[in-house]
Design a protein around this motif. Structure first.
Motif, short mmCIF file in Angstrom:
data_model
loop_
_atom_site.label_atom_id
_atom_site.label_comp_id
_atom_site.label_asym_id
_atom_site.label_seq_id
_atom_site.Cartn_x
_atom_site.Cartn_y
_atom_site.Cartn_z
N PRO A 70 0.83 -1.28 0.01
CA PRO A 70 -0.03 0.07 -0.28
C PRO A 70 0.86 1.14 -0.18
O PRO A 70 1.86 1.23 0.57
N GLU A 71 0.44 2.37 -0.60
CA GLU A 71 1.22 3.52 -0.72
C GLU A 71 1.62 4.10 0.69
O GLU A 71 2.54 4.51 1.10
N ASP A 72 0.51 4.12 1.65
CA ASP A 72 0.70 4.68 3.12
C ASP A 72 0.64 3.27 3.98
O ASP A 72 -0.18 2.43 4.04
N ASP A 73 1.82 3.20 4.63
CA ASP A 73 1.86 1.81 5.60
C ASP A 73 1.08 1.99 6.57
O ASP A 73 0.85 1.08 7.34
N GLY A 74 0.81 3.22 7.02
CA GLY A 74 -0.28 3.36 8.24
C GLY A 74 0.32 2.88 9.57
O GLY A 74 1.78 2.86 9.65
N ALA A 75 -0.30 2.87 10.63
CA ALA A 75 0.28 2.37 11.79
C ALA A 75 0.83 1.04 12.19
O ALA A 75 1.60 0.62 12.86
#
Length: 78
Positions: A25-30
């Motif tokens: 995903p482009e944003d790994d997140g927490a």
């Protein structure tokens, strides 16, 4: 002997060519995103900033998809 060395090189290249790098995903997140390595039980992929980074478990351990975030003893994966 040269023929044997040539066959070894070809088989290593074939293994590398068939390995698939997962799409992160482009944003790994927490929560980190992990994928098992389909060609090596000692390896796994960790997503970092939208890119898959290949990681290797320490000697004697394998990636455990059941807990999905750790290298583990081979017998623990059952």
């Amino acid at each position: 002997m040269k023929m044997l060395a040539g066959l070894l090189v070809l088989s290593v290249l074939a293994a590398v060519a068939t390995a698939t790098t997962p799409t992160c995903p482009e944003d790994d997140g927490a929560t980190p995103v992990f994928f098992p390595d389909d060609t090596d039980t000692h390896g796994y992929w960790e997503c970092s900033n939208g890119k898959a980074v290949h990681m290797v478990c320490p000697d004697g351990l394998v990636w455990n998809s059941n807990i999905n975030n750790a290298c583990d003893w081979p017998d623990s994966r059952k």
